[in-house]
Design a protein around this motif. Structure first.
Motif, mmCIF file in Angstrom:
data_model
loop_
_atom_site.group_PDB
_atom_site.id
_atom_site.type_symbol
_atom_site.label_atom_id
_atom_site.label_comp_id
_atom_site.label_asym_id
_atom_site.label_seq_id
_atom_site.Cartn_x
_atom_site.Cartn_y
_atom_site.Cartn_z
ATOM 1 N N UNK A 4 0.850 -1.189 0.000
ATOM 2 C CA UNK A 4 0.000 0.000 0.000
ATOM 3 C C UNK A 4 0.888 1.242 0.000
ATOM 4 N N UNK A 5 0.482 2.254 -0.759
ATOM 5 C CA UNK A 5 1.212 3.521 -0.802
ATOM 6 C C UNK A 5 0.750 4.360 0.386
ATOM 7 N N UNK A 6 1.718 4.800 1.215
ATOM 8 C CA UNK A 6 1.394 5.577 2.403
ATOM 9 C C UNK A 6 1.974 6.979 2.247
ATOM 10 N N UNK A 7 1.168 7.972 2.605
ATOM 11 C CA UNK A 7 1.580 9.366 2.517
ATOM 12 C C UNK A 7 1.596 9.919 3.936
ATOM 13 N N UNK A 8 2.731 10.507 4.302
ATOM 14 C CA UNK A 8 2.926 11.025 5.652
ATOM 15 C C UNK A 8 3.160 12.529 5.619
ATOM 16 N N UNK A 9 2.760 13.181 6.699
ATOM 17 C CA UNK A 9 3.027 14.605 6.875
ATOM 18 C C UNK A 9 4.392 14.782 7.523
ATOM 19 N N UNK A 22 1.114 8.539 13.929
ATOM 20 C CA UNK A 22 0.435 9.833 14.027
ATOM 21 C C UNK A 22 0.704 10.727 12.818
ATOM 22 N N UNK A 23 1.761 10.453 12.067
ATOM 23 C CA UNK A 23 2.094 11.272 10.900
ATOM 24 C C UNK A 23 1.352 10.845 9.632
ATOM 25 N N UNK A 24 0.614 9.741 9.680
ATOM 26 C CA UNK A 24 -0.073 9.240 8.495
ATOM 27 C C UNK A 24 -1.110 10.240 7.998
ATOM 28 N N UNK A 25 -1.075 10.524 6.710
ATOM 29 C CA UNK A 25 -2.026 11.442 6.082
ATOM 30 C C UNK A 25 -3.034 10.684 5.228
ATOM 31 N N UNK A 26 -2.560 9.721 4.433
ATOM 32 C CA UNK A 26 -3.452 8.978 3.538
ATOM 33 C C UNK A 26 -2.809 7.659 3.129
ATOM 34 N N UNK A 27 -3.654 6.740 2.677
ATOM 35 C CA UNK A 27 -3.203 5.442 2.175
ATOM 36 C C UNK A 27 -3.919 5.171 0.864
ATOM 37 N N UNK A 28 -3.176 4.682 -0.100
ATOM 38 C CA UNK A 28 -3.773 4.281 -1.382
ATOM 39 C C UNK A 28 -3.431 2.825 -1.632
ATOM 40 N N UNK A 29 -4.446 2.012 -1.823
ATOM 41 C CA UNK A 29 -4.214 0.604 -2.112
ATOM 42 C C UNK A 29 -4.232 0.400 -3.616
ATOM 43 N N UNK A 30 -3.221 -0.305 -4.151
ATOM 44 C CA UNK A 30 -3.186 -0.548 -5.594
ATOM 45 C C UNK A 30 -4.425 -1.319 -6.045
ATOM 46 N N UNK A 31 -4.841 -1.058 -7.278
ATOM 47 C CA UNK A 31 -5.939 -1.810 -7.879
ATOM 48 C C UNK A 31 -5.338 -2.977 -8.644
#
Length: 73
Positions: free
Chosen positions: A10-15, A52-61
């Motif tokens: 999963x792609x994770x986006x952090x602040x 706590x820094x997690x902003x969003x998660x994108x799961x591959x299709x």
């Protein structure tokens, strides 16, 4: 943002101050996600990033989910 059931890759986006950070989920412990990323200390590494820094998660299709992609427990 609480996250449950993250899966390998999963792609994770952090602040972070001054911008963000993107990496691929490879695991977690009680306090941090374990993330594979490029250009972490000028290298490709697995690093621990506070949940706590997690902003969003994108799961591959996936058309067909690979056998090794499992949800965490």
């Amino acid at each position: 943002m609480p996250l449950t059931g993250a899966a390998l890759s999963d792609v994770m986006i952090f602040q972070r101050q001054g911008g963000g950070h993107v990496g691929l989920y490879v695991g977690e412990d009680a306090d941090c996600f374990h993330v594979l990323g490029g250009n972490q200390s000028a290298a490709v590494t697995i690093t621990r990033i506070a949940k706590a820094r997690l902003f969003a998660v994108q799961q591959p299709s996936y058309l067909a989910t690979p056998d090794n992609v499992r949800r965490s427990s």
